[in-house]
Structures are given as C-alpha cells and as structure tokens.
Design a protein around this motif. Structure first.
Motif, short mmCIF file in Angstrom:
data_model
loop_
_atom_site.label_atom_id
_atom_site.label_comp_id
_atom_site.label_asym_id
_atom_site.label_seq_id
_atom_site.Cartn_x
_atom_site.Cartn_y
_atom_site.Cartn_z
N GLY A 74 32.57 2.42 -16.51
CA GLY A 74 32.97 3.82 -16.32
C GLY A 74 33.07 4.58 -17.63
O GLY A 74 33.64 5.67 -17.67
N TRP A 75 32.56 4.02 -18.71
CA TRP A 75 32.51 4.78 -19.97
C TRP A 75 31.16 5.47 -20.08
O TRP A 75 30.20 5.09 -19.38
N PRO A 76 31.05 6.52 -20.92
CA PRO A 76 29.76 7.20 -21.05
C PRO A 76 28.72 6.25 -21.62
O PRO A 76 28.92 5.71 -22.71
N LEU A 77 27.66 6.00 -20.87
CA LEU A 77 26.75 4.92 -21.25
C LEU A 77 25.28 5.32 -21.10
O LEU A 77 24.90 5.97 -20.13
N THR A 78 24.49 4.94 -22.07
CA THR A 78 23.04 5.14 -22.00
C THR A 78 22.35 3.80 -22.17
O THR A 78 22.62 3.05 -23.11
N SER A 93 25.55 2.75 -4.70
CA SER A 93 25.99 4.00 -5.33
C SER A 93 27.48 4.01 -5.62
O SER A 93 28.05 5.06 -5.89
N ARG A 94 28.10 2.85 -5.59
CA ARG A 94 29.55 2.84 -5.81
C ARG A 94 29.92 2.68 -7.28
O ARG A 94 31.05 2.89 -7.65
N THR A 95 28.99 2.29 -8.11
CA THR A 95 29.32 2.11 -9.54
C THR A 95 29.27 3.48 -10.24
O THR A 95 28.62 4.40 -9.76
N PRO A 96 29.97 3.60 -11.38
CA PRO A 96 30.00 4.89 -12.08
C PRO A 96 28.61 5.35 -12.50
O PRO A 96 27.72 4.52 -12.70
N LEU A 97 28.45 6.65 -12.66
CA LEU A 97 27.16 7.20 -13.10
C LEU A 97 26.91 6.88 -14.56
O LEU A 97 27.82 6.99 -15.39
N VAL A 98 25.68 6.50 -14.86
CA VAL A 98 25.26 6.27 -16.26
C VAL A 98 23.91 6.95 -16.46
O VAL A 98 23.32 7.49 -15.52
N GLU A 99 23.43 6.84 -17.69
CA GLU A 99 22.13 7.44 -18.02
C GLU A 99 21.18 6.31 -18.42
O GLU A 99 21.57 5.41 -19.16
N VAL A 100 19.96 6.36 -17.92
CA VAL A 100 18.96 5.35 -18.33
C VAL A 100 17.73 6.06 -18.89
O VAL A 100 17.37 7.15 -18.44
N CYS A 101 17.11 5.43 -19.88
CA CYS A 101 15.88 5.98 -20.44
C CYS A 101 14.71 5.51 -19.59
O CYS A 101 14.58 4.31 -19.31
N LEU A 102 13.84 6.46 -19.21
CA LEU A 102 12.67 6.08 -18.39
C LEU A 102 11.35 6.37 -19.10
O LEU A 102 10.34 5.76 -18.80
N GLY A 103 11.36 7.31 -20.02
CA GLY A 103 10.11 7.65 -20.71
C GLY A 103 10.35 7.91 -22.18
O GLY A 103 11.48 8.17 -22.61
N VAL A 104 9.29 7.81 -22.97
CA VAL A 104 9.43 7.98 -24.41
C VAL A 104 8.08 8.36 -25.02
O VAL A 104 7.03 8.00 -24.48
N ASP A 105 8.14 9.08 -26.12
CA ASP A 105 6.95 9.26 -26.95
C ASP A 105 6.93 8.08 -27.93
O ASP A 105 7.54 8.14 -29.00
N GLY A 106 6.26 7.02 -27.51
CA GLY A 106 6.32 5.75 -28.26
C GLY A 106 5.79 5.86 -29.68
O GLY A 106 6.35 5.27 -30.61
#
Ligand code: BDR
Ligand code: CA
Length: 313
Positions: free
Chosen positions: A182-186, A288-301
């Motif tokens: 539940g902490w801000p996470l990427t 959907s019960r876990t806290p919201l986080v951010e995931v990276c899906l795309g990148v300019d490699g």
C-alpha cells in the motif's frame, strides 16, 4: 532536483552499472546501499557494494541484509550469468571499508524515519530487505516517497521460468508483501528492460569515462555479454537495474499503467506478477483487492540505453 535514494541491490553485473549511476548522477543523492543475496551470496554483494563505492571515490553506508528468501529454500546463485564473484570473475582490487553495523532493514527504517516523505527506495534484487523493513516498522509505508522495483513482468513472460522474473522468483513471499503493502510503488519489469540493449559501443564510452570503476564495469560486462549472446542470441546486454533509475530520472521515456498486482508464491506460477488493470472488472474480485500501483509497460529503449551511456561517459 536531487532525489535522495536508498539503493537495495545484489551486485551483480547490471547492479554494478546501476550503482555507478547512483554514485555519479548529479540528480541522485545516494544515502546508502543495502545488500541482499540474489545474483551472489549476501557477503559477496556487500563486498561488491563497498568496492564499487570506493572505486568511485565515495564513502557511502553499506548495510547488509537478507541471506536467503523468507520462506522457500534458496537457489544457488547464477554464476554462469554474473560470475562467482558477481562481477564476471575479473580480478578485483582489495576493499578497505566496512559495512554499517545495522541490518539493511534497520538502515531502511532509520533513514525513512529521519526524512519522512523525502526518500525513494529503489530495489533491484530479491526484495527480502523491504519485507523485513515493513515488519520492523509498518509506519514506513506512509513515510517513503516512492518505492521503485526492478522486477516482475506484466506481458513479457519471465526470464527464470516462462512466467517469472528472477527478482520475484527468488523471493516470491517477500515480493507478495512488498508489492501489496500500500505504499506508492512503481514496477519496472521485463516489459521495459528487455527493450533496452547496452551495446559494446555504449560500454566502450562508459569504460573511457569511469577510470578504475569503468575497468570493472567493462570487464564484468564482457562476461555478462557472453551469456546474452549464448543464451538469448542478443549482441549486448539488458541493463535491467539501471532502468529503475532511468524511470526515476527520465519518466517521460516510459509509458505506465495503474492497476492491482498479485504475486504467485507457490506452484508452477511461483514468482509470477499478475496485473489487473484499474477499473477492469473480473468475475472473481480478488484480483482487484490489492492496493493500486503503477507498472511500466512501454519504453523508448534506445533513449534509455543512450541515457545510461551518457550518464557514465
Ligand atoms: C534481475 O535479475 C538479476 O539477475 C538482475 O540483476 C536484475 O536485477 C533481472 O531479472
Ligand atoms: Ca539485480
């Protein structure tokens, strides 16, 4: 803007390069390195963290942490990828410094409590130290600025099993706690790190720019590159761990999505990160019960690989 960070790591060839960025980048204020088993045993990880700081001419606290996973039995370190010494089995100069007397978890707790709201925790190994810190003092959830984790895979598939990435697979029980705290996470996972390739040309610039540290980075890279060539047919290496710092400093090079993460802790899918996008309903609501986080899906490699080389050149 300067980012005060704690860097949690298992160096490790790609860790070493990320540590070099953390030590050298003018926008990073490296408060400490915390070490874990993973690519190597934890004593070797601590030795390498001390060595890399010394080669950069910096005195950074290094606090030793997890020697094994929380629950499962430890797998042997992947010496064929990182070498037995974690740095491609090249000859290494002696280390002068000593580790901080505190455990990695205690160091994390003390540092976050001393500067609430300011410090970013960047973790690029199995996440047992973060799980231990949470157990020691759950109030750090509200004190960390952000947790950035190199690990997992949303759509890319795994690199240790068909579905699991190494840092998640090495300690899935710790990962399950850390990713759902539940902490801000990427999460910076294989979906983006596999799109970045550091070439021999990049590495030659890094070697030329980093003196004694550059020699170690380039020497170890040679060993790591052989693995990539032989097992993956790529001419160059994926700079997994540096991507976490690239996201922190150059987020505009990445695309992200919000949602709920779950980590499988046992069975065939052990270590898999399962992502339920925000707002998407499933018949079974538990995803959907876990806290919201951010995931990276795309990148300019290409831009990220150039950024790494430019930073260290
Ligand atoms: C991750 O696993 C380790 O081997 C690397 O250092 C990186 O942190 C990539 O899956
Ligand atoms: Ca690592």
């Amino acid at each position: 803007m300067s980012h005060p960070i704690i860097f949690d790591t298992d160096p490790g060839v790609d860790d070493a390069q990320a540590i070099a960025i953390a030590l050298r980048h003018p926008e990073i204020d490296l408060l400490g390195l915390t070490t874990t088993y993973g690519n190597v045993d934890v004593e070797t990880a601590t030795h390498n963290a001390l060595l890399l700081s010394e080669l950069a001419g910096r005195e950074i606290p290094v606090a030793q942490g997890a020697a094994a996973p929380l629950v499962k039995a430890r797998h042997p370190p992947p010496a064929h990828i990182h070498g037995t010494n974690g740095l491609g089995d090249i000859e290494l100069p002696p280390v002068q410094g000593k580790a901080d007397p505190r455990s990695a978890a205690q160091f994390i707790v003390d540092t976050l409590n001393a500067r609430p709201g300011e410090v970013t925790l960047v973790a690029v190994g199995p996440v047992g130290n973060l799980a231990a810190a949470l157990q020691l003092d759950p109030t750090i959830i509200g004190k960390v600025k952000r947790v950035v984790i190199m690990g997992g895979s949303i759509r890319e598939g795994g690199n240790v099993t068909p579905v699991a990435e190494a840092n998640m697979f090495n300690d899935p029980d710790a990962a399950a706690r850390v990713l759902t705290a539940g902490w801000p996470l990427t999460l910076v996972g294989l979906d983006v790190t596999h799109r970045c390739v550091l070439t021999g040309e990049h590495m030659a610039r890094i070697e030329a720019g980093q003196g004694a540290l550059g020699k170690v980075l380039a020497g170890s890279y040679g060993f790591y590159r052989d693995f990539y060539r032989e097992f993956l047919g790529i001419d160059g290496c994926c700079p997994h761990d540096s991507c976490a710092l690239a996201w922190l400093l150059r987020p505009e090079l990445f695309t992200t999505s919000r949602g709920h993460l779950t980590v499988a802790t046992a069975g065939d899918a052990e270590g898999q990160t399962i992502f339920a996008p925000e707002g998407r309903g499933f018949i079974e609501t538990r995803w959907s019960r876990t806290p919201l986080v951010e995931v990276c899906l795309g990148v300019d490699g290409e831009a990220v690989s150039d950024w790494i080389a430019d930073t260290l050149a």
